[in-house]
Design a protein around this motif. Structure first.
Motif: not given
Length: 502
Positions: A141-145, A212-217, A222-225
């Motif tokens: 997710a970090i790489d995609k963002i 390409e972007s992060p999926s909802e999951q 990412a939000e929890a962390i």
């Protein structure tokens, strides 16, 4: 200006009646030259915390432990303070560990207690390693963002389109997109926090551009962390302060980290449990409080042994709000074994007593040496000479007697009620007020509270150096760069928080 200020600081450091703690780090400039920054931290006679960059020099490759040790010793020799070094705060690179071993091997006679606690590991660096390991679980997710933000920021037209979507969704427009420095976890955390704020905008933009972007999951993980890591951002700011004491905050910081990693209230999902487990593994590696084989003060502790540095434990002991009670509380939080807790507290107190005895001798010696010697044209056997000699003997007798009396100073400090904790409590002001009552402990406090928990002070010099030695000014010589970096640091006035140019 640089040369004039350097002479003034040389005099100040050479006349300093306390020890000096150093931080150091390495940097590669745009000229592909390796630079080493050395910063001195100390507390003067008026209990003011001071920080001065005393070296910013190019170091030839390879940057081995021997090369680092040679540069540090050369710097100390140049400034005339070789006999005043107390601790050296460095990051966890193996060459830094080897440098400390070399310093202890060849210069232990110049170090306090032969350099038993010379090497202090950079807490900010360890925190960075802990969190970086934990964040690997959402690296996708970090790489995609990161790539999406880079794409948007790469042209003004893309940023304009992004802002159009943001305004349409009721969010403020942005003048630019901040992308993280991957090696700095807190910059990655800030990037994620901002990305989560603009999550709907980024998702909409990516869908329009078929990127390409992060999926909802992945967004949820990412939000929890991010929520979990907010506490670590606050701890990083605490250990990174470099113009005020931080050493006495080490044990509370460690407890805060352990609490965050073990608190079931935080671990509400599998991703947070996985994150905490990864970080706990690293925490146990770098900060093992038990020091099983090297706990006793009479046993040589090598810098390569990864464990608590008891100099930081003593710094907490010298916090009048905490004292011995906090050591007991600290070890109780780490272990349920009462016998083990008692053992660890006793080991810490034994180190306190060992240092107290050393400082007792230093204070007595200093007092004896400061006694005026006989001067003037007098005849041997004259009443004047006899009077002066008796006065000198009386001064020495008084010094030795005070030394014996001061043996109860440590007990008096422990028996005195602990200070109330408060947001406005100033630990240096407290020791200044009580220096006459606890002269030996106050002398210790000036040294132990000067220990920096991180190398941020030296790293900040590189930020300054990078601005001075940029692509448009890449012909500056190393000597000129050192003069500019050091002079700017020396001109800083802490009270006003500004630079004064003469």
């Amino acid at each position: 200006m640089y040369k004039g200020m350097k002479k003034d600081i040389e005099v100040e450091l050479q006349n300093l009646d306390s020890r000096i703690c150093l931080t150091s780090d390495m940097w590669t400039s745009s000229q592909n030259l390796g630079y080493m920054s050395i910063t001195a931290h100390y507390i003067d006679a008026e209990f003011n915390y001071k920080k001065k960059i005393i070296s910013f020099t190019d170091v030839k490759y390879p940057h081995t432990g021997y090369a680092i040790e040679e540069e540090i010793v050369g710097c100390l020799t140049e400034w005339g303070i070789r006999g005043k070094l107390f601790t050296l705060t460095l990051d966890n690179a193996s060459n830094n560990t080897n440098a400390c071993d070399e310093l202890i091997k060849y210069h232990k006679h110049e170090l306090l207690l032969e350099g038993q606690h010379l090497h202090v590991r950079c807490c900010a660096h360890i925190l960075n390693i802990l969190v970086q390991d934990g964040m690997k679980i959402i690296h996708g997710a970090i790489d995609k963002i990161r790539e999406l933000l880079k794409y948007i920021d790469s042209s003004s037209s893309r940023l304009q389109e992004f802002n159009t979507i943001a305004i349409g969704m009721g969010l403020p427009s942005k003048k630019g997109i901040s992308v993280d420095t991957p090696t700095r976890w807190n910059s990655t955390w800030k990037m994620l926090v901002e990305a989560l704020r603009y999550k709907s905008v980024l998702t909409s933009y990516a869908n329009r551009k078929m990127i390409e972007s992060p999926s909802e999951q992945e967004w949820k993980r990412a939000e929890a962390i991010c929520d979990f890591l907010k506490a670590f951002e606050e701890l990083t700011l605490i250990v990174s302060a470099h113009r005020k004491p931080t050493a006495h905050k080490f044990l509370p910081v460690v407890l805060c980290i352990r609490h965050a990693l073990k608190d079931p209230g935080w671990q509400t999902s599998d991703v947070l449990k996985e994150l905490a487990a990864a970080m706990q593994t690293k925490l146990d590696k770098y900060w093992d409080p038990e020091e099983k084989e090297n706990a006793e003060p009479n046993r040589r502790r090598k810098s390569k042994d990864i464990a608590f540095n008891h100099a930081l434990v003593i710094a907490t002991f010298l916090d009048p709000r905490r004292k011995e009670d906090y050591l007991d509380f600290f070890y109780c939080k780490l272990s349920t074994n009462e016998e083990e807790v008692s053992k660890q507290v006793e080991v810490a107190l034994e180190w306190v007593r060992k240092y107290f005895k050393e400082y007792e001798l230093l204070v007595a010696t200093s007092t004896a040496h400061s006694t005026p010697s006989s001067q003037g044209n007098t005849t041997i056997g004259s009443p004047i000479v006899g009077k002066r000699k008796l006065e000198e003997e009386f001064a020495q007798h008084k010094s030795h007697r005070r030394t014996r009396v001061h043996k109860s100073e440590l007990d008096a400090y422990l028996e005195e009620a602990s200070e109330e904790d408060g947001a406005d409590f100033d630990i240096l002001a407290w020791w200044k007020r009580h220096a006459e009552k606890f002269p030996i402990l106050a002398t210790m406090a000036r040294d132990f509270l000067a220990i920096p928990l991180s190398t941020v002070a030296s790293e900040a010099a590189f930020s300054c150096g990078k601005r001075i030695l940029g692509d448009s000014r890449s012909s500056l010589t190393p000597d000129m760069l050192e003069a500019l970096v050091c002079a700017k640091d020396w001109l800083f006035i802490p009270k006003k928080g500004e630079y004064v140019w003469m």
